[in-house]
Scaffold this motif. Structure first.
Motif, PDB file in Angstrom:
ATOM      1  N   HIS A  56       3.969  13.817   3.154  1.00 63.01           N
ATOM      2  CA  HIS A  56       2.600  14.120   2.700  1.00 63.01           C
ATOM      3  C   HIS A  56       1.862  12.805   2.494  1.00 63.01           C
ATOM      4  O   HIS A  56       2.266  11.967   1.693  1.00 63.01           O
ATOM      5  CB  HIS A  56       2.620  14.915   1.397  1.00 63.01           C
ATOM      6  CG  HIS A  56       1.251  15.147   0.840  1.00 63.01           C
ATOM      7  ND1 HIS A  56       0.382  16.038   1.402  1.00 63.01           N
ATOM      8  CD2 HIS A  56       0.621  14.584  -0.209  1.00 63.01           C
ATOM      9  CE1 HIS A  56      -0.750  16.011   0.703  1.00 63.01           C
ATOM     10  NE2 HIS A  56      -0.625  15.135  -0.273  1.00 63.01           N
ATOM     11  N   GLN A  57       0.773  12.629   3.232  1.00 64.67           N
ATOM     12  CA  GLN A  57      -0.024  11.406   3.111  1.00 64.67           C
ATOM     13  C   GLN A  57      -1.041  11.567   1.981  1.00 64.67           C
ATOM     14  O   GLN A  57      -1.675  12.607   1.847  1.00 64.67           O
ATOM     15  CB  GLN A  57      -0.751  11.127   4.423  1.00 64.67           C
ATOM     16  CG  GLN A  57      -1.538   9.848   4.409  1.00 64.67           C
ATOM     17  CD  GLN A  57      -2.208   9.569   5.743  1.00 64.67           C
ATOM     18  OE1 GLN A  57      -2.147  10.368   6.662  1.00 64.67           O
ATOM     19  NE2 GLN A  57      -2.852   8.429   5.830  1.00 64.67           N
ATOM     20  N   PHE A  58      -1.164  10.504   1.171  1.00 62.54           N
ATOM     21  CA  PHE A  58      -2.145  10.519   0.097  1.00 62.54           C
ATOM     22  C   PHE A  58      -3.505  10.143   0.675  1.00 62.54           C
ATOM     23  O   PHE A  58      -3.654   9.098   1.295  1.00 62.54           O
ATOM     24  CB  PHE A  58      -1.780   9.525  -1.002  1.00 62.54           C
ATOM     25  CG  PHE A  58      -0.518   9.877  -1.741  1.00 62.54           C
ATOM     26  CD1 PHE A  58      -0.250  11.178  -2.117  1.00 62.54           C
ATOM     27  CD2 PHE A  58       0.383   8.897  -2.077  1.00 62.54           C
ATOM     28  CE1 PHE A  58       0.909  11.498  -2.796  1.00 62.54           C
ATOM     29  CE2 PHE A  58       1.541   9.203  -2.766  1.00 62.54           C
ATOM     30  CZ  PHE A  58       1.801  10.507  -3.120  1.00 62.54           C
ATOM     31  N   LEU A  59      -4.492  10.994   0.477  1.00 62.88           N
ATOM     32  CA  LEU A  59      -5.864  10.715   0.894  1.00 62.88           C
ATOM     33  C   LEU A  59      -6.710  10.581  -0.362  1.00 62.88           C
ATOM     34  O   LEU A  59      -7.154  11.564  -0.943  1.00 62.88           O
ATOM     35  CB  LEU A  59      -6.395  11.827   1.800  1.00 62.88           C
ATOM     36  CG  LEU A  59      -5.626  12.044   3.103  1.00 62.88           C
ATOM     37  CD1 LEU A  59      -6.134  13.266   3.836  1.00 62.88           C
ATOM     38  CD2 LEU A  59      -5.727  10.813   3.981  1.00 62.88           C
ATOM     39  N   VAL A  60      -6.910   9.349  -0.791  1.00 59.79           N
ATOM     40  CA  VAL A  60      -7.663   9.081  -2.013  1.00 59.79           C
ATOM     41  C   VAL A  60      -9.048   8.585  -1.603  1.00 59.79           C
ATOM     42  O   VAL A  60      -9.167   7.530  -0.979  1.00 59.79           O
ATOM     43  CB  VAL A  60      -6.949   8.028  -2.885  1.00 59.79           C
ATOM     44  CG1 VAL A  60      -7.733   7.762  -4.150  1.00 59.79           C
ATOM     45  CG2 VAL A  60      -5.539   8.480  -3.212  1.00 59.79           C
ATOM     46  N   PRO A  61     -10.106   9.340  -1.915  1.00 54.96           N
ATOM     47  CA  PRO A  61     -11.447   8.879  -1.536  1.00 54.96           C
ATOM     48  C   PRO A  61     -11.866   7.661  -2.350  1.00 54.96           C
ATOM     49  O   PRO A  61     -11.563   7.556  -3.536  1.00 54.96           O
ATOM     50  CB  PRO A  61     -12.349  10.080  -1.843  1.00 54.96           C
ATOM     51  CG  PRO A  61     -11.594  10.870  -2.854  1.00 54.96           C
ATOM     52  CD  PRO A  61     -10.135  10.618  -2.603  1.00 54.96           C
ATOM     53  N   LEU A  73       1.364   4.851   0.902  1.00 56.43           N
ATOM     54  CA  LEU A  73       0.744   5.722   1.885  1.00 56.43           C
ATOM     55  C   LEU A  73       0.945   7.202   1.598  1.00 56.43           C
ATOM     56  O   LEU A  73       0.094   8.020   1.903  1.00 56.43           O
ATOM     57  CB  LEU A  73       1.287   5.399   3.287  1.00 56.43           C
ATOM     58  CG  LEU A  73       1.074   3.970   3.754  1.00 56.43           C
ATOM     59  CD1 LEU A  73       1.789   3.738   5.074  1.00 56.43           C
ATOM     60  CD2 LEU A  73      -0.397   3.666   3.872  1.00 56.43           C
ATOM     61  N   GLY A  74       2.093   7.551   1.033  1.00 53.47           N
ATOM     62  CA  GLY A  74       2.368   8.957   0.786  1.00 53.47           C
ATOM     63  C   GLY A  74       3.744   9.137   0.196  1.00 53.47           C
ATOM     64  O   GLY A  74       4.347   8.204  -0.312  1.00 53.47           O
ATOM     65  N   GLU A 109     -13.732   1.624   0.482  1.00 52.96           N
ATOM     66  CA  GLU A 109     -12.284   1.702   0.591  1.00 52.96           C
ATOM     67  C   GLU A 109     -11.673   1.867  -0.807  1.00 52.96           C
ATOM     68  O   GLU A 109     -12.057   1.191  -1.755  1.00 52.96           O
ATOM     69  CB  GLU A 109     -11.755   0.424   1.238  1.00 52.96           C
ATOM     70  CG  GLU A 109     -10.284   0.433   1.505  1.00 52.96           C
ATOM     71  CD  GLU A 109      -9.808  -0.848   2.169  1.00 52.96           C
ATOM     72  OE1 GLU A 109      -8.670  -0.862   2.633  1.00 52.96           O
ATOM     73  OE2 GLU A 109     -10.579  -1.818   2.198  1.00 52.96           O
ATOM     74  N   SER A 110     -10.712   2.761  -0.925  1.00 55.99           N
ATOM     75  CA  SER A 110     -10.037   2.988  -2.196  1.00 55.99           C
ATOM     76  C   SER A 110      -8.957   1.935  -2.390  1.00 55.99           C
ATOM     77  O   SER A 110      -8.165   1.654  -1.495  1.00 55.99           O
ATOM     78  CB  SER A 110      -9.407   4.376  -2.218  1.00 55.99           C
ATOM     79  OG  SER A 110      -8.641   4.530  -3.394  1.00 55.99           O
ATOM     80  N   GLU A 157       0.860  -1.181   0.000  1.00 56.70           N
ATOM     81  CA  GLU A 157       0.000   0.000   0.000  1.00 56.70           C
ATOM     82  C   GLU A 157       0.894   1.229   0.000  1.00 56.70           C
ATOM     83  O   GLU A 157       1.797   1.362   0.826  1.00 56.70           O
ATOM     84  CB  GLU A 157      -0.901   0.008   1.233  1.00 56.70           C
ATOM     85  CG  GLU A 157      -1.867   1.159   1.262  1.00 56.70           C
ATOM     86  CD  GLU A 157      -2.818   1.099   2.436  1.00 56.70           C
ATOM     87  OE1 GLU A 157      -3.668   2.008   2.536  1.00 56.70           O
ATOM     88  OE2 GLU A 157      -2.722   0.179   3.246  1.00 56.70           O
TER      89      GLU A 157
END
Length: 169
Positions: free
Chosen positions: A47-52, A33-34, A70-71, A31
């Motif tokens: 920087h954390q990736f926030l993918v909806p 994460l960023g 969950e993406s 996975e």
């Protein structure tokens, strides 16, 4: 896993696309994460990736509350060696980009395997049943007779699934 490393300078208020390569060395789940980077060659920033995830529409409760699933965009499953096939259609000297109905045009299908495992028993799926595969390796015939020689490699009744005569040569 092994991650490629890139050094680049990014000016203020600028955008730049960066592609990195990740190679999983063991089986398991991966996975992303960023990303982290160094500013002024002194300060590490993460920087954390926030993918909806996708909107869940299976129940009225989920639709009404705009519930997201969950993406899986930044997730991968690393498994044992796998083939990775790519194919390119190349027109021969007689072939052109477009053909008319009933016109015979010869093309070469170039298949390459960038994966780490061998691929055998490869089939070709088409949307039309009137494609003929010429096996020039087996049939010792000239060009004029090749089009008249029946070389059906169809699998199944639809005629759109064909096995490819691939040799080790």
């Amino acid at each position: 896993f092994v991650v490629s490393k890139k050094a680049l300078a990014l000016d203020g208020r600028s955008k730049r696309a960066v592609s990195l390569n990740i190679c999983g060395l063991v089986d398991g789940d991966l996975e992303i994460l960023g990303v982290r980077c160094k500013i002024f060659n002194e300060i590490w920033v993460y920087h954390q990736f926030l993918v909806p995830g996708p909107m869940l529409q299976n129940t009225s409760h989920n639709r009404g509350n705009r519930v997201r699933g969950e993406s899986t965009l930044l997730k991968s499953k690393i498994e044992c060696n796998m083939p990775n096939l790519s194919a390119v259609m190349i027109p021969t000297s007689s072939g052109k980009g477009r053909v008319l109905q009933g016109q015979v045009s010869e093309w070469t299908l170039r298949i390459s395997n960038q994966g780490t495992a061998a691929a055998d028993k490869i089939t070709l799926k088409t949307n039309v049943p009137w494609i003929n595969i010429l096996d020039r390796g087996k049939a010792k015939i000239n060009d004029e007779m090749a089009y008249k020689h029946e070389t059906s490699h169809c699998v199944g009744p639809s005629g759109t699934l064909m096995w490819l005569p691939i040799s080790d040569g």
